[in-house]
Design a protein around this motif. Structure first.
Motif, PDB file in Angstrom:
ATOM      1  N   GLY A   1       0.811  -1.204   0.000  1.00 47.06           N
ATOM      2  CA  GLY A   1       0.000   0.000   0.000  1.00 47.06           C
ATOM      3  C   GLY A   1       0.845   1.254   0.000  1.00 47.06           C
ATOM      4  O   GLY A   1       2.053   1.217  -0.281  1.00 47.06           O
TER       5      GLY A   1
ATOM      6  N   LEU B   1      -1.558   5.208  -2.745  1.00 44.97           N
ATOM      7  CA  LEU B   1      -2.585   4.656  -1.876  1.00 44.97           C
ATOM      8  C   LEU B   1      -3.298   3.507  -2.579  1.00 44.97           C
ATOM      9  O   LEU B   1      -3.689   3.624  -3.741  1.00 44.97           O
ATOM     10  CB  LEU B   1      -3.588   5.757  -1.508  1.00 44.97           C
ATOM     11  CG  LEU B   1      -4.512   5.475  -0.325  1.00 44.97           C
ATOM     12  CD1 LEU B   1      -3.716   5.405   0.978  1.00 44.97           C
ATOM     13  CD2 LEU B   1      -5.566   6.576  -0.232  1.00 44.97           C
TER      14      LEU B   1
ATOM     15  N   VAL C   1      -3.842   3.875   7.474  1.00 44.30           N
ATOM     16  CA  VAL C   1      -2.571   4.560   7.216  1.00 44.30           C
ATOM     17  C   VAL C   1      -2.015   5.125   8.515  1.00 44.30           C
ATOM     18  O   VAL C   1      -2.765   5.738   9.303  1.00 44.30           O
ATOM     19  CB  VAL C   1      -2.757   5.710   6.199  1.00 44.30           C
ATOM     20  CG1 VAL C   1      -1.467   6.514   6.035  1.00 44.30           C
ATOM     21  CG2 VAL C   1      -3.221   5.157   4.849  1.00 44.30           C
TER      22      VAL C   1
ATOM     23  N   THR D   1      -8.074   4.077   5.622  1.00 44.63           N
ATOM     24  CA  THR D   1      -7.612   4.498   4.291  1.00 44.63           C
ATOM     25  C   THR D   1      -8.538   5.539   3.687  1.00 44.63           C
ATOM     26  O   THR D   1      -8.090   6.546   3.117  1.00 44.63           O
ATOM     27  CB  THR D   1      -7.505   3.271   3.370  1.00 44.63           C
ATOM     28  OG1 THR D   1      -6.465   2.418   3.862  1.00 44.63           O
ATOM     29  CG2 THR D   1      -7.186   3.674   1.942  1.00 44.63           C
TER      30      THR D   1
ATOM     31  N   GLN E   1       0.825   2.362   4.598  1.00 47.83           N
ATOM     32  CA  GLN E   1      -0.527   1.813   4.607  1.00 47.83           C
ATOM     33  C   GLN E   1      -0.439   0.326   4.913  1.00 47.83           C
ATOM     34  O   GLN E   1       0.368  -0.403   4.326  1.00 47.83           O
ATOM     35  CB  GLN E   1      -1.192   2.031   3.249  1.00 47.83           C
ATOM     36  CG  GLN E   1      -2.639   1.545   3.180  1.00 47.83           C
ATOM     37  CD  GLN E   1      -3.224   1.694   1.779  1.00 47.83           C
ATOM     38  OE1 GLN E   1      -2.514   2.035   0.825  1.00 47.83           O
ATOM     39  NE2 GLN E   1      -4.517   1.431   1.640  1.00 47.83           N
TER      40      GLN E   1
END
Length: 270
Positions: free
Chosen positions: A108, A120, A139, A153, A168
């Motif tokens: 991520g 992302l 995150v 997220t 992430q």
């Protein structure tokens, strides 16, 4: 009987020696310690954990993946520690930063020094395909003003705030004070686990289990023992944490694999 005065040579010598002692003591008092973070052992629900609290007013939290001198991934805490020592930066704490893919690349978002290395990840996969897809994921971010945050997220995306460092991972362990509803208290999925929460804008707490635990118990540790309203799972079986005082905690060394991203904490320069 009155003692005769010391000879001039002896008085000068003593004054110089005293001055040297005072200067040395002052220098030692001002020098930053490599082990400035607060590490402690915690027992919760008969399980043992190692927790490290980082005050970003005293320490800098960074995320490191590749050695900037060679372009090669650090792969492990030992290599990062050696590189940092060569730069005159004593490593105060380190742990692996999150989940990675089969190519040993962060799965991520990964932001390093303000640069987005991996974007992302908004893919919603099958929860059985891996922990990252056990939603919601989230995150951990560090911003230019030193503040830290753990958010889902989607909340991170909607906020639109640019971090200096970010990773992430997932799933979220605690969401707005509630344990992730995906977790089963009676689950027999027992693994070494690591996670992070932001107790305040300048206080991050990292935890690694000293033995295998399930998600539900690990999440309740953050909520009930540490008082975290939002907490994020970082990684599982391979997770370790390091401090100079305590050495390595977490999974046994033979179970670890190369890391794609490491949380690195250094004392602030005075």
């Amino acid at each position: 009987m009155r003692r005769p005065p010391l000879p001039r040579f002896d008085r000068t010598f003593l004054l110089r020696a005293l001055t040297a002692i005072l200067v040395t003591a002052s220098a030692l008092g001002c020098a930053p310690a490599a082990d400035a973070v607060d590490g402690q052992d915690i027992v919760f629900d008969s399980q043992s954990y190692f927790a490290v609290t980082v005050d970003t007013r005293q320490e800098d939290i960074e995320l490191r993946w590749r050695n900037p001198d060679t372009g090669q991934p650090f792969g492990g805490i030992g290599a990062l520690k050696t590189w940092a020592a060569g730069k005159g930066r004593p490593l105060a704490f380190a742990t692996n930063a999150g989940i990675y893919d089969r190519e040993f690349k962060p799965l991520g978002l990964f932001v390093e020094d303000g640069k987005t290395i991996v974007p992302l990840n908004l893919v919603h996969g099958n929860p059985r395909s891996g922990n990252f897809s056990l939603l919601p994921n989230g995150v951990f971010a560090v911003y230019d003003d030193g503040s830290v945050a753990v958010t889902s997220t989607e909340a991170f995306r909607d906020a639109g705030r640019k971090p200096r460092f970010a990773t992430q991972s997932g799933p979220m362990l605690v969401i707005d004070g509630e344990v992730n509803p995906q977790f089963d208290n009676g689950s027999d999925s027992m693994k070494w686990r690591s996670g992070v929460c932001a107790k305040s804008a300048h206080e991050a707490v990292f935890v690694v289990s000293r033995a295998p635990v399930n998600f539900h118990s690990f999440a309740r540790l953050f909520r009930d023992q540490l008082g975290c309203r939002d907490a994020l799972f970082l990684d599982g079986t391979i997770s370790q944490a390091y401090t100079p005082d305590d050495g390595y905690a977490g999974a046994p060394a033979f179970m670890t694999k190369p890391y794609a991203g490491i949380v690195a904490v250094f004392p602030k320069k005075r």
